[in-house]
Design a protein around this motif. Structure first.
Motif, mmCIF file in Angstrom:
data_model
loop_
_atom_site.group_PDB
_atom_site.id
_atom_site.type_symbol
_atom_site.label_atom_id
_atom_site.label_comp_id
_atom_site.label_asym_id
_atom_site.label_seq_id
_atom_site.Cartn_x
_atom_site.Cartn_y
_atom_site.Cartn_z
ATOM 1 N N ASP A 28 15.080 13.366 -3.396
ATOM 2 C CA ASP A 28 15.550 14.761 -3.383
ATOM 3 C C ASP A 28 15.940 15.018 -1.830
ATOM 4 O O ASP A 28 16.717 15.754 -1.521
ATOM 5 C CB ASP A 28 14.430 15.780 -3.552
ATOM 6 N N ASN A 29 15.388 14.317 -0.910
ATOM 7 C CA ASN A 29 15.699 14.691 0.702
ATOM 8 C C ASN A 29 16.065 13.297 1.593
ATOM 9 O O ASN A 29 16.418 13.480 2.610
ATOM 10 C CB ASN A 29 14.349 14.953 1.436
ATOM 11 N N ALA A 30 16.414 12.088 0.815
ATOM 12 C CA ALA A 30 16.627 10.916 1.486
ATOM 13 C C ALA A 30 18.296 11.102 1.667
ATOM 14 O O ALA A 30 18.928 11.500 0.762
ATOM 15 C CB ALA A 30 16.660 9.860 0.555
ATOM 16 N N ASP A 31 18.881 10.792 2.600
ATOM 17 C CA ASP A 31 20.140 10.544 2.962
ATOM 18 C C ASP A 31 20.367 8.936 2.627
ATOM 19 O O ASP A 31 20.191 7.904 3.298
ATOM 20 C CB ASP A 31 20.409 10.868 4.615
ATOM 21 N N PRO A 32 21.576 8.913 1.830
ATOM 22 C CA PRO A 32 22.049 7.758 1.377
ATOM 23 C C PRO A 32 22.604 6.939 2.286
ATOM 24 O O PRO A 32 22.279 5.616 2.287
ATOM 25 C CB PRO A 32 23.033 8.250 0.124
ATOM 26 N N ASN A 33 23.342 7.389 3.507
ATOM 27 C CA ASN A 33 23.516 6.559 4.642
ATOM 28 C C ASN A 33 22.508 6.117 5.193
ATOM 29 O O ASN A 33 22.456 4.621 5.807
ATOM 30 C CB ASN A 33 24.494 7.515 5.440
ATOM 31 N N PHE A 34 21.405 6.735 5.452
ATOM 32 C CA PHE A 34 20.174 6.361 6.201
ATOM 33 C C PHE A 34 19.623 5.112 5.455
ATOM 34 O O PHE A 34 19.309 4.023 5.987
ATOM 35 C CB PHE A 34 19.029 7.455 6.103
ATOM 36 N N GLU A 91 0.797 -1.146 -0.060
ATOM 37 C CA GLU A 91 0.232 -0.192 -0.114
ATOM 38 C C GLU A 91 1.057 1.176 0.096
ATOM 39 O O GLU A 91 1.552 1.671 0.808
ATOM 40 C CB GLU A 91 -0.897 0.023 1.250
ATOM 41 N N LEU A 92 0.865 1.992 -1.036
ATOM 42 C CA LEU A 92 1.806 3.161 -1.368
ATOM 43 C C LEU A 92 1.108 4.211 -1.154
ATOM 44 O O LEU A 92 0.145 4.789 -2.049
ATOM 45 C CB LEU A 92 2.477 2.807 -2.718
ATOM 46 N N LEU A 93 1.453 5.186 -0.185
ATOM 47 C CA LEU A 93 0.670 6.319 0.242
ATOM 48 C C LEU A 93 1.613 7.531 -0.031
ATOM 49 O O LEU A 93 2.883 7.485 -0.151
ATOM 50 C CB LEU A 93 0.403 6.228 1.732
ATOM 51 N N VAL A 94 0.978 8.687 -0.515
ATOM 52 C CA VAL A 94 1.751 9.787 -0.655
ATOM 53 C C VAL A 94 1.483 10.732 0.355
ATOM 54 O O VAL A 94 0.494 10.961 0.829
ATOM 55 C CB VAL A 94 1.234 10.567 -2.217
ATOM 56 N N SER A 95 2.718 11.292 0.718
ATOM 57 C CA SER A 95 2.642 11.935 1.961
ATOM 58 C C SER A 95 3.709 13.033 1.700
ATOM 59 O O SER A 95 4.816 13.008 1.266
ATOM 60 C CB SER A 95 2.918 11.168 3.390
ATOM 61 N N PRO A 96 3.517 14.443 2.316
ATOM 62 C CA PRO A 96 4.339 15.455 2.116
ATOM 63 C C PRO A 96 5.627 15.057 2.957
ATOM 64 O O PRO A 96 6.717 15.627 2.863
ATOM 65 C CB PRO A 96 3.765 16.673 2.759
ATOM 66 N N ASN A 97 5.458 14.035 4.178
ATOM 67 C CA ASN A 97 6.558 13.682 4.783
ATOM 68 C C ASN A 97 7.466 12.429 4.218
ATOM 69 O O ASN A 97 8.445 11.948 4.846
ATOM 70 C CB ASN A 97 6.282 13.356 6.180
ATOM 71 N N ASP A 100 16.183 0.182 -5.099
ATOM 72 C CA ASP A 100 15.996 0.915 -6.243
ATOM 73 C C ASP A 100 15.868 2.528 -6.038
ATOM 74 O O ASP A 100 16.385 3.291 -6.633
ATOM 75 C CB ASP A 100 14.468 0.603 -6.570
ATOM 76 N N LEU A 101 15.448 2.839 -4.628
ATOM 77 C CA LEU A 101 15.597 4.052 -4.265
ATOM 78 C C LEU A 101 16.819 4.795 -4.192
ATOM 79 O O LEU A 101 17.117 5.660 -4.590
ATOM 80 C CB LEU A 101 14.763 4.334 -2.832
ATOM 81 N N LEU A 102 17.805 3.822 -3.756
ATOM 82 C CA LEU A 102 19.247 4.182 -3.541
ATOM 83 C C LEU A 102 19.694 4.474 -5.070
ATOM 84 O O LEU A 102 20.466 5.485 -5.317
ATOM 85 C CB LEU A 102 20.241 3.199 -2.997
#
Length: 540
Positions: free
Chosen positions: A37-43, A26-32, A103-105
């Protein structure tokens, strides 16, 4: 890397374990949401690394029971059924969740391409992805791959042939190596946090990638693939071991599961395997049922004996039906159980033999015989999960040289495998093994001499059995490699179940949750073999 789910949708599940299904996210769209654009690759990468450790542990726990590293209580179906991989925190669900994060990475790397990207991060993730997909094939066979994690287009993904998936992962390993080399030749590339090698070293990840090629090609019997991998850096020394390290921290709980189950619980949980005790020659002339043997130098590191008394009475329920047992009790104060023994459960949690200092960070057995939850000197759970060690590489190469005619001497590889294992175990104790019971160079040399003498006098079938036995013993704490080894070689010669336990599972069943939710996947039985399992032997 294949784009099996659009990056904008992937962001909703980063670092959250939200689905048991490959086709029902279940994929939800959220401003959070975490986005490229905002992901930390280390995280993101840290989550991938932690998830992979859990995946390996999920497979390993059951595998260690069915391969006689520890006691299997009852039938094979008790351990391997439709629920074994079904949990949301189990290897199946966690693998597909992790692939989405990888895939996000990949998307982050593409977005940052103009500034050099994150080739090291992506290379690590690609190696982990290849390993995880090969494990899925090793355990289940044909699994969703090309249609996986794409619910908008493939709400009920079909499975791909395991052979196809294996081939794709070998290509992915090459892509990972290319990323490591790119990072080595690019100025200012970010250095990732490394939870396996502690300090990131691209050469060690390249060694792992090449070693995984050896692992895959050994399973498939591809001699040329193994020889090609040998031209590059491989895991052949202990400082290159691929392992996950636990800490002694208890808040949050970060200690090794072997330690928490043996030293903190109200009575030790797991019973050890009499079959493994026997392979390590722990029987004593004054024990009940086993002839005298020379104790393996690793025994005091692998196991901790809580009591100086032999089991008897209600603590030894097998004695009443001894004729049905191969061991019952091996002697020398090692309390364990025969394979599939389902006799009564005595209240022996403070007496039975428990995990030792290696690899779970417990106690070294120095004949102190202190109940394990008392003031026993331990590493307080600062153990490791041994995922792929240098000793495994050498045993794999010994097997390949003997059976496939690959480069190198099988007997030399066998010796190196034993010595790497002994050195690994001895060096792990961190001073707990000081005194008369510590492993010595003379102990190691004597053991190697005995094994090589046995090996040199054996025929090829006997040689393979010896390689398999030594590989099995050295893999203590790892269930995945012995499971592959046993199916691939039918070795070592393990104890048959002492009760009618049903067929040995040549593969695991699909998760029942997946069967219920995806009409394109049909359940398989325990006799179903993965594509590389061409061994005609009837395994017990």
């Amino acid at each position: 890397m294949k784009n099996i789910l659009k990056i904008t949708l992937l962001s909703a599940i980063v670092a959250f374990f939200v689905s048991c299904e490959t086709g029902e996210l279940e994929l939800l769209v959220s401003p959070n949401d975490v986005t490229i654009d905002n992901a930390d690759p280390n995280f993101v990468l840290n989550d991938i690394q932690i998830t992979f450790n859990g995946i390996v542990g999920g497979y390993s726990g059951t595998s260690r029971q069915i391969t006689r590293q520890v006691n299997l209580f009852g039938t094979y179906n008790n351990a391997v059924d439709g629920n074994t991989l079904s949990l949301a925190t189990g290897p199946w669900a966690q693998s597909y969740q992790m692939f989405s994060n990888i895939d996000l990475l990949d998307g982050i790397n593409e977005a940052q391409a103009e500034t050099g990207g994150i080739p090291y991060h992506l290379g690590m993730a690609q190696v982990i992805e290849a390993y995880a997909y090969m494990l899925l094939v090793d355990y289940v066979g044909d699994v969703p791959f090309s249609e996986a994690n794409n619910p908008s287009e493939f709400p009920n993904p079909n499975v791909d042939p395991g052979e196809t998936i294996y081939a794709a992962q070998l290509e992915l390993l090459d892509a990972a190596i290319a990323n490591f080399n790119l990072g080595n030749n690019t100025t200012g590339v970010r250095i990732p946090e490394d939870l396996y090698y502690e300090t990131f070293d691209a050469s060690k990840w390249i060694a792992l990638a090449n070693t995984l090629k050896i692992r895959a090609n050994l399973n498939t019997g591809n001699a040329s693939g193994i020889n090609a991998a040998l031209s590059g850096n491989i895991i052949d020394n202990n400082d290159e071991d691929f392992q996950f390290s636990y800490s002694a921290t208890d808040s949050p709980e970060s200690r090794h599961p072997f330690f928490t189950s043996s030293y903190l619980a109200a009575g030790a949980g797991q019973r050890m395997s009499n079959n493994l005790y026997d392979l390590m020659n722990v029987g004593s002339a004054d024990g009940l049922f086993v002839e005298n043997g020379t104790v393996d130098p690793r025994a005091r590191y692998y196991f901790y004996r809580q009591t100086s008394s032999d089991p008897s009475g209600s603590d030894l329920p097998c004695e009443a039906n001894f004729s049905a047992y191969d061991y019952c009790y091996v002697g020398n104060l090692y309390w364990g159980r025969d394979h599939a023994d389902d006799e009564g459960l005595p209240n022996d949690g403070f007496k039975r033999t428990v995990y030792g200092v290696y690899p779970g960070g417990g106690a070294f057995d120095d004949d102190s015989f202190i109940e394990s939850r008392a003031n026993t000197a331990t590493l307080n759970g600062a153990g490791i999960r041994p995922i792929y060690l240098a000793s495994y590489t050498h045993f794999a190469l010994a097997e390949a040289a003997l059976t496939l005619g690959t480069s190198g001497s099988a007997s030399n590889y066998l010796e190196l495998g034993i010595r790497r294992s002994m050195d690994k175990v001895r060096g792990f104790a961190d001073g707990l093994d000081s005194g008369d019971f510590a492993m010595t160079n003379a102990d190691i040399d004597a053991y190697v001499s005995r094994v090589l003498s046995e090996y040199n006098s054996a025929n090829n079938a006997g040689k393979l059995e010896i390689i398999a036995r030594e590989h099995f013993i050295a893999a203590w704490g790892n269930g995945t490699e012995p499971y592959n080894l046993y199916r691939r070689t039918a070795g070592p010669d393990l104890q048959a179940p002492i009760i009618p336990a049903g067929p040995f599972p040549r593969s695991f069943r699909y998760p029942s949750t997946e069967i219920d939710g995806n009409p394109n996947i049909q359940q398989q039985g325990p006799n179903t073999r993965v594509f590389w399992d061409t061994n005609s032997a009837n395994l017990d």
